[in-house]
Design a protein around this motif. Structure first.
Motif, mmCIF file in Angstrom:
data_model
loop_
_atom_site.group_PDB
_atom_site.id
_atom_site.type_symbol
_atom_site.label_atom_id
_atom_site.label_comp_id
_atom_site.label_asym_id
_atom_site.label_seq_id
_atom_site.Cartn_x
_atom_site.Cartn_y
_atom_site.Cartn_z
ATOM 1 N N ARG A 68 0.833 -1.207 0.000
ATOM 2 C CA ARG A 68 0.000 0.000 0.000
ATOM 3 C C ARG A 68 0.869 1.259 0.000
ATOM 4 O O ARG A 68 0.440 2.301 -0.477
ATOM 5 N N ARG A 69 2.073 1.156 0.519
ATOM 6 C CA ARG A 69 2.998 2.294 0.564
ATOM 7 C C ARG A 69 3.848 2.385 -0.706
ATOM 8 O O ARG A 69 4.094 3.450 -1.232
ATOM 9 N N ASP A 70 4.308 1.209 -1.186
ATOM 10 C CA ASP A 70 5.195 1.148 -2.355
ATOM 11 C C ASP A 70 5.086 -0.249 -2.948
ATOM 12 O O ASP A 70 5.438 -1.225 -2.289
ATOM 13 N N SER A 71 4.613 -0.362 -4.160
ATOM 14 C CA SER A 71 4.363 -1.673 -4.765
ATOM 15 C C SER A 71 5.599 -2.326 -5.375
ATOM 16 O O SER A 71 5.546 -3.476 -5.811
ATOM 17 N N ARG A 72 6.732 -1.618 -5.388
ATOM 18 C CA ARG A 72 7.946 -2.212 -5.965
ATOM 19 C C ARG A 72 8.432 -3.383 -5.117
ATOM 20 O O ARG A 72 8.344 -3.352 -3.897
ATOM 21 N N ALA A 73 8.963 -4.407 -5.808
ATOM 22 C CA ALA A 73 9.461 -5.585 -5.102
ATOM 23 C C ALA A 73 10.452 -6.325 -5.985
ATOM 24 O O ALA A 73 10.555 -6.062 -7.187
ATOM 25 N N ALA A 74 11.161 -7.254 -5.364
ATOM 26 C CA ALA A 74 12.042 -8.168 -6.085
ATOM 27 C C ALA A 74 11.812 -9.558 -5.515
ATOM 28 O O ALA A 74 11.487 -9.723 -4.336
#
Length: 142
Positions: A68-74
């Motif tokens: 919800r804060r930041d959708s970026r991921a690895a």
């Protein structure tokens, strides 16, 4: 190059719970609520090659709060034979169809069933990759 991408996709699909859950894990990295990176060991539910993969969790989990804060991921899969790193974005799915489609044995330890109101599916869509498969290394974007 195409054969490495294909093999990496097959590895990912083979490690998904819907292919027969047996303790297959990967590492999911997100930005935590304090702005620092954090990693979680997770079980992939389903996957379609390098394109996308899903995870199951609770709506109030830290993973959802981070999305919800930041959708970026690895996401990283690794063994002594390969290293597959995917970069992209996560989204939270709460529709009944997704919740039923991605439910797998083992989830009953975390939710009462696919209709549990606190259960959701996280879909990761790959934007870029870094692959080390068959002693060859490639990077690219989808």
């Amino acid at each position: 190059m195409e054969s490495i991408i294909k093999k990496a996709g097959e590895i990912i699909e083979g490690r998904a719970a819907h292919k027969g859950y047996n303790g297959q894990y990967c590492v999911l990295t997100q930005e935590d609520l304090d702005g620092r990176l954090t990693a979680s060991v997770v079980t992939p539910s389903k996957a379609e090659g390098l394109q996308w993969l899903t995870f199951c969790t609770g709506l109030e989990s830290n993973k959802c709060k981070r999305i919800r804060r930041d959708s970026r991921a690895a996401v990283c899969f690794g063994s002594e034979d390969y290293s597959i790193t995917l970069k992209g974005r996560l989204e939270i799915l709460t529709d009944a169809e997704s919740r039923h489609e991605h439910w797998y044995d083992g989830m009953e330890n975390h939710a009462s069933g696919p209709d549990d109101p606190g259960y959701c599916v996280l879909r990761f869509r790959t934007e870029a990759y870094s692959l080390f498969v068959d002693w060859k290394e490639i990077s690219g974007v989808l």
